[in-house]
Design an enzyme around this catalytic site. Structure first.
Site, short mmCIF file in Angstrom:
data_model
loop_
_atom_site.label_atom_id
_atom_site.label_comp_id
_atom_site.label_asym_id
_atom_site.label_seq_id
_atom_site.Cartn_x
_atom_site.Cartn_y
_atom_site.Cartn_z
N HIS A 165 0.82 -1.22 0.00
CA HIS A 165 0.00 0.00 0.00
C HIS A 165 0.85 1.27 0.00
CE1 HIS A 165 -3.18 -2.91 0.70
NE2 HIS A 165 -3.87 -2.04 -0.01
N GLU B 17 -11.35 -10.40 -5.31
CA GLU B 17 -9.90 -10.36 -5.09
C GLU B 17 -9.39 -11.62 -4.40
OE1 GLU B 17 -8.85 -6.93 -2.73
OE2 GLU B 17 -10.64 -7.08 -1.51
N ASP C 241 -4.65 -8.18 -4.76
CA ASP C 241 -4.84 -9.33 -3.89
C ASP C 241 -5.09 -10.60 -4.69
OD1 ASP C 241 -4.47 -8.59 -1.16
OD2 ASP C 241 -6.17 -7.24 -1.41
N CYS D 74 -9.91 -2.56 -10.36
CA CYS D 74 -9.36 -1.43 -9.60
C CYS D 74 -8.00 -1.76 -9.01
CB CYS D 74 -10.33 -0.96 -8.52
SG CYS D 74 -10.61 -2.18 -7.24
C1 PEP Z 1 -6.64 -4.93 -4.81
O1 PEP Z 1 -6.43 -5.81 -3.96
O2 PEP Z 1 -6.35 -5.05 -6.02
C2 PEP Z 1 -7.23 -3.64 -4.41
C3 PEP Z 1 -7.56 -2.74 -5.29
O3 PEP Z 1 -7.36 -3.39 -3.08
P1 PEP Z 1 -6.15 -2.98 -2.14
O4 PEP Z 1 -4.96 -2.69 -3.02
O5 PEP Z 1 -6.58 -1.81 -1.35
O6 PEP Z 1 -5.94 -4.22 -1.32
MG MG Z 2 -7.32 -5.70 -2.01
#
Ligand code: PEP
Ligand code: MG
Length: 581
Positions: free
Chosen positions: A191, A435, A459, A506
């Protein structure tokens, strides 16, 4: 000059003066004192060294008593260093000659020593490198107290080097002055890396021991495109990277002109390009770059940016969502419910770590274990829903039962609001993140119960390939192009399209130009990404036909290795953006 190779996680090139955070985030900026202050700095060093060695002597005696003389002797090395006249002399010389502050002089000399020990052939000395860092920290703590420099209020441009950065620390960086960062650990979809991309600053992670090799004040090049950091570059490297910096500025200026144009293929197929955000204020910049909606609002940053253990109140949730709605100006806004846990821990949970946090009490699981917290968020979300085009998204759903439980909590909250006579939108669209492979494989079943899917490839890759997204040691294995992952993505898009519900991606894959043609060809209509990625993806979409994209997708799905996939996609994409890779 030294060139270090890591993982480029946010593109761009920057040349800047380093600020180094050690493992405890003690900032050691290069600060010069005026000549009259030199005496004071020398006195501070002497005081810190004698206090440090007195502390260590106590520690040694206590350890000897508790664990025996052998163990206690470990501290003799530390004390010896602090009393070593050559080291003291070098520190004092640094103050005398360069007018450095006490902190900076200690940091420079200790790191130089650590480097010399690192280069010795005898493993005994190499093993002492950690001890030297420990002594440095001990002295800095003496000098700085426990006070941490405020990275959110810098007065000049810097690049930040740290062992690691929490997503919340990255988000709190002063955007005006922090021009790039580099860390010892981390992976592409951690993140922290995502936040760097959202901020649009170059970043390289997974560099091993860069913080041991750079001192505050060193000149550093961070090349996020190639995943390289150059410490104290020579004139040739400097010129080469200055040219890259200029080229990039020109490229970005060209792309900016696309912002007003629609995301439409040459043959008229419309595609939505939405933004991922962590904070409402990011919406303005994303819209300026061409976002026509927000496909992922990571609300857990309300907790992560708090810096304390306090709960986020219903009103704080409500204020944040109202602000996001206001800034979205009628555009779709997908608010994802809390996705805490794993690498996004609250302070309270940090003290109580799980053995496998990514497989643990994370995300929707945590919400279903803490109904009052979940309800507070849903109540605020529903209250805000009447003022904009808001949609709710549940993260990390892995079973239908989990989705139904989440909906039950939502229904309870709706009833409570009704009882209280508070207005909300009863038919608010509900979607889920896909995910987890279990959800991807069951996509047709899930499609009957929700209004939309959003594929979280970060994920999904991690769980499909069993590769920790934050671990630099396996970063080479983290690859969205793996055919197993691509088949899951294809099947989810197909299941969504068949059931006539909206599907977006996303995860970071959506903003990577390498995958634009493929996702388009697989039938994806909504791409949600960090604002800075939108123009480049749009450029590819506006340059291709659907027929070409479908051809690319068909070909890619016939490959059985990620190398073939990536090679082919690179070649195809270069036809539209030769400067892309
Ligand atoms: C993902 O897992 O692709 C996602 C968009 O969520 P995050 O990156 O916040 O886990
Ligand atoms: Mg995620």
């Amino acid at each position: 000059m030294e060139i270090k190779k890591g993982i480029g996680v946010s593109p761009g090139v920057v040349i800047g003066t380093a600020i180094v955070l050690d493992a405890e985030d003690l900032v050691v900026p290069r600060r010069q004192v005026d000549s009259k202050q030199r005496g004071e700095e020398v006195a501070r060093v002497e005081k810190a060294m004698s206090a440090g060695s007195a502390d260590l002597a106590t520690l040694r005696d206590e350890t000897k008593q508790k664990h025996g003389a052998e163990v206690g002797r470990i501290f003799d090395f530390h004390i010896g260093i602090l009393r070593d006249p050559t080291i003291v002399k070098q520190i004092l010389r640094e103050i005398e000659l360069n007018r450095s502050s006490a902190e900076y002089a200690i940091s420079v000399v200790m790191r130089r020593f650590a480097q010399q020990f690192q280069e010795m052939s005898d493993p005994y000395f190499r093993d002492r490198v950690k001890d030297i860092h420990d002594i440095e920290r001990r002295l800095l703590r003496q000098l700085i107290g426990q006070k941490r420099e405020d990275l959110s209020h810098l007065t000049r441009d810097v690049v930040v080097l740290a062992h690691d950065m929490l997503p919340s620390q990255t988000a709190a960086l002063d955007k005006l002055h922090v021009k790039g960062f580099a860390t010892d650990v981390g992976g592409r979809t951690s993140h922290t890396a995502i936040v760097a991309r959202a901020m649009g600053i170059p970043a390289v992670v997974g560099l091993g021991d860069i913080t041991a090799e750079v001192s505050g004040g060193d000149l550093v090049i961070i090349d996020g495109n190639r995943g390289v950091v150059i410490i104290n570059p020579d004139a040739e490297q400097l010129e080469e990277h200055r040219e890259l910096e200029r080229k990039q500025e020109r490229f970005e200026a060209d792309l900016k002109q696309l912002a007003e144009l629609p995301g439409r293929t040459v043959d008229g197929h419309e595609v939505s390009l939405w933004a991922n955000i962590e904070f409402p204020y990011e919406i303005d910049d994303a819209v300026e770059r061409g976002a026509t909606g927000v496909g992922l609002y990571r609300t857990e940053f309300l907790y992560l940016s708090k810096g304390s253990d306090e709960e986020v109140s219903e009103d704080e949730h409500f204020d944040a969502y109202s602000e996001a709605i206001r800034r979205s100006r009628g555009k779709p806004l997908v608010i994802r419910t809390l996705d805490l846990g794993a690498d996004k821990q609250t302070q309270a949970k940090q003290g109580n770590p799980e053995r496998n946090p990514f497989l643990g009490d994370r995300s929707i699981r945590m919400c279903l274990h803490d109904i009052p917290m979940f309800k507070r968020q849903l109540r605020a979300l529903l209250r805000a829903s009447i003022t904009g085009d808001v949609r709710i998204m549940f993260p990390m759903i892995s079973t239908l039962m989990e989705l139904r439980q989440a909906r039950m909590v939502l229904n309870d909250v709706m009833e409570e609001l009704e009882d209280d006579g508070i207005e909300f939108r009863r038919d608010i669209p509900i979607g889920i993140m896909i995910e987890v492979p279990a959800a991807a494989l069951m996509a047709s079943e899930f499609a009957k119960e929700v209004n939309f899917f959003s594929i979280g490839t970060n994920d999904l890759v991690q769980y499909t390939l069993a590769v920790d997204r934050t671990n630099e040691r396996v970063a080479g294995l983290f690859c969205p192009a793996h055919p197993a992952h691509l088949r899951l993505v294809r099947d989810v898009i197909r299941a969504g399209n068949r059931a006539d519900i909206a599907v977006s991606v996303c995860g970071e894959m959506a903003g990577d130009p390498l995958y634009t043609l493929l996702l388009l060809g697989l039938g994806l209509n909504t791409f949600s990404m960090n604002g800075p990625d939108i123009p480049e993806v749009k450029k590819i979409i506006r340059s291709t036909t659907m027929e070409n994209a479908r051809h690319v997708a068909r070909k890619v799905m016939s490959f059985d290795s990620e190398r073939q996939v990536m090679h082919f996609l690179r070649e195809e994409t270069r036809k539209f953006i030769p400067e892309a890779f």
